[in-house]
Design an enzyme around this catalytic site. Structure first.
Site, mmCIF file in Angstrom:
data_model
loop_
_atom_site.group_PDB
_atom_site.id
_atom_site.type_symbol
_atom_site.label_atom_id
_atom_site.label_comp_id
_atom_site.label_asym_id
_atom_site.label_seq_id
_atom_site.Cartn_x
_atom_site.Cartn_y
_atom_site.Cartn_z
ATOM 1 N N ASP A 1 -28.879 -55.905 -12.482
ATOM 2 C CA ASP A 1 -29.178 -57.301 -12.143
ATOM 3 C C ASP A 1 -28.870 -57.504 -10.666
ATOM 4 O O ASP A 1 -27.700 -57.600 -10.286
ATOM 5 C CB ASP A 1 -28.329 -58.247 -12.991
ATOM 6 C CG ASP A 1 -28.604 -59.718 -12.686
ATOM 7 O OD1 ASP A 1 -29.439 -59.995 -11.800
ATOM 8 O OD2 ASP A 1 -27.979 -60.578 -13.321
ATOM 9 N N LYS B 1 -33.468 -56.937 -14.034
ATOM 10 C CA LYS B 1 -33.658 -58.368 -14.293
ATOM 11 C C LYS B 1 -33.571 -59.131 -12.977
ATOM 12 O O LYS B 1 -32.610 -58.981 -12.221
ATOM 13 C CB LYS B 1 -32.611 -58.859 -15.283
ATOM 14 C CG LYS B 1 -32.580 -60.382 -15.472
ATOM 15 C CD LYS B 1 -31.459 -60.980 -14.641
ATOM 16 C CE LYS B 1 -31.444 -62.501 -14.716
ATOM 17 N NZ LYS B 1 -30.468 -63.080 -13.754
ATOM 18 N N GLY C 1 -39.468 -47.458 -9.391
ATOM 19 C CA GLY C 1 -38.755 -46.599 -10.327
ATOM 20 C C GLY C 1 -38.225 -47.251 -11.583
ATOM 21 O O GLY C 1 -37.832 -46.555 -12.522
ATOM 22 N N GLY D 1 -36.246 -69.716 -15.685
ATOM 23 C CA GLY D 1 -35.510 -70.940 -15.977
ATOM 24 C C GLY D 1 -35.911 -71.495 -17.328
ATOM 25 O O GLY D 1 -36.007 -70.767 -18.321
ATOM 26 N N GLY E 1 -23.428 -68.772 -15.219
ATOM 27 C CA GLY E 1 -23.366 -67.743 -16.248
ATOM 28 C C GLY E 1 -24.552 -67.681 -17.179
ATOM 29 O O GLY E 1 -24.604 -66.808 -18.054
ATOM 30 N N ALA E 2 -25.547 -68.572 -17.004
ATOM 31 C CA ALA E 2 -26.683 -68.576 -17.929
ATOM 32 C C ALA E 2 -27.504 -67.297 -17.818
ATOM 33 O O ALA E 2 -27.936 -66.730 -18.829
ATOM 34 C CB ALA E 2 -27.559 -69.793 -17.675
ATOM 35 N N GLY E 3 -27.730 -66.846 -16.585
ATOM 36 C CA GLY E 3 -28.466 -65.600 -16.402
ATOM 37 C C GLY E 3 -27.724 -64.415 -16.983
ATOM 38 O O GLY E 3 -28.333 -63.505 -17.564
ATOM 39 N N ASP E 4 -26.405 -64.410 -16.841
ATOM 40 C CA ASP E 4 -25.594 -63.328 -17.407
ATOM 41 C C ASP E 4 -25.622 -63.377 -18.930
ATOM 42 O O ASP E 4 -25.652 -62.338 -19.599
ATOM 43 C CB ASP E 4 -24.152 -63.433 -16.909
ATOM 44 C CG ASP E 4 -24.056 -63.455 -15.392
ATOM 45 O OD1 ASP E 4 -24.872 -62.780 -14.752
ATOM 46 O OD2 ASP E 4 -23.183 -64.157 -14.864
#
Length: 320
Positions: A164, A193, A218, A227, A254-257
């Site tokens: 990420d 991501k 790669g 979103g 923390g939403a993406g995590d």
């Protein structure tokens, strides 16, 4: 042997305001919350009922002790090293009315930046189904070398590698350094991501062109977050859009995590490996199940304040 999602990188304290819509300098009160992107991912997997490990370093101070305890309480195998060379990192977060954030970091240096390769034990990687890392641990040595060396070791042991880029420009000396360093390591990852904004910054391209460029560099799979509109999952042979989940967001920290933790949990539970990854996510039904689940995990997280404290359980995700 139970195969784990193994995350390496920063573990820090987020100070999150009690109310939205104020500039950082005007926030009257903050609430302490455990954070750090790879740690959030490990906690997300564990709170969903999966097996996870976090590898990192904290200061020998009360904040470091709190972070270790928070991970363990969430069910994470905390391979956390303490040091008296630096203190645990801090981040103050300002939340706008729309739930988006501004950051102020205290890392000069922070303890997580001092993790060395020789401190990452082989046993911490041998049971990895997935090895996950981000770009923050690539900013400075010795953590940069430790992060990349562990990625290579995990890959040689058969783990799927997840990356990420998680662009945080205030932490880098300058934007071009961030762009160059982040892109240099795309090829070591099976799955990358990114957000639309990160594609624009890193490559100067639109969503589809940028994602295809990451594949050319790669990566086997490019996951682009949109979103509230969900995400796009691209391989060389497929491009699948998974719709988002409508919620009243109060804090996107923390939403993406959480989203990453959601799909890594799914991949690990399904036994997806580096060799089977492309076939799995190219299947419309399987892809929708994996990333629809991840969308729900991320969406629920935005309805609460903080990162790790806001992560949902499997029952909460299934209820949604």
């Amino acid at each position: 042997m139970v195969r784990k999602v193994v995350c390496l990188g920063e573990l820090l304290i987020d100070f999150v305001p009690e109310s939205n819509g104020q500039a950082l300098a005007d926030v009257p009160a903050f609430r302490r919350a455990a954070g750090g992107a790879p740690a959030n991912v490990a906690a997300a997997v564990a709170k969903l009922g999966g097996a996870s490990r976090f590898i990192g370093k904290v200061g020998a101070d009360p904040f470091g002790a709190h972070l270790r305890a928070t991970l363990e309480e969430a069910g994470v195998d905390a391979a956390v090293i303490e040091t008296d060379e630096a203190r645990t990192g801090l981040a103050f977060v300002s939340l706008r009315e729309d739930g988006e954030r501004d950051f102020l970091f205290y890392r000069h240096p922070a303890a997580d930046m001092l993790l060395r390769s020789d401190e990452v034990l082989g046993a911490w990687l041998e049971d990895a189904a997935v090895y996950h890392f981000g770009s923050v641990s690539l900013i400075a040595e010795p953590c940069r070398t430790a992060t990349l060396d562990a990625a290579r070791r995990a890959r040689e042991l058969g783990a799927l590698v997840s990356y990420d880029p998680n662009v945080r420009l205030p932490l880098w000396e300058h934007a071009e350094q961030a762009r160059t360093e982040i892109l240099e390591h795309i090829a070591i990852a099976d799955i990358v991501k990114v957000s639309e904004e990160e594609i624009e910054f890193l490559l100067g391209l639109g969503l589809v062109e940028g994602a295809r460029k990451l594949l050319q560099m790669g990566a086997k799979v490019a996951v682009v977050t949109l979103g509230p509109d969900g995400c796009r999952v691209l391989t060389t042979s497929s491009d699948i859009h998974i719709s988002g989940v409508s919620v009243d967001a109060v804090d996107t920290t923390g939403a993406g995590d959480a989203f990453v933790g959601g799909f890594l949990y799914q991949l690990a539970q399904r036994g997806v490996s580096a060799g089977t990854l492309v076939d799995a996510v190219s299947d419309l039904v399987v892809c929708t199940e994996i990333f629809g689940f991840a969308n729900r995990v991320g969406a629920i997280t935005t309805t609460r304040r903080g990162a790790i404290p806001a992560l949902p359980t499997l029952a909460e995700v299934e209820a949604r």
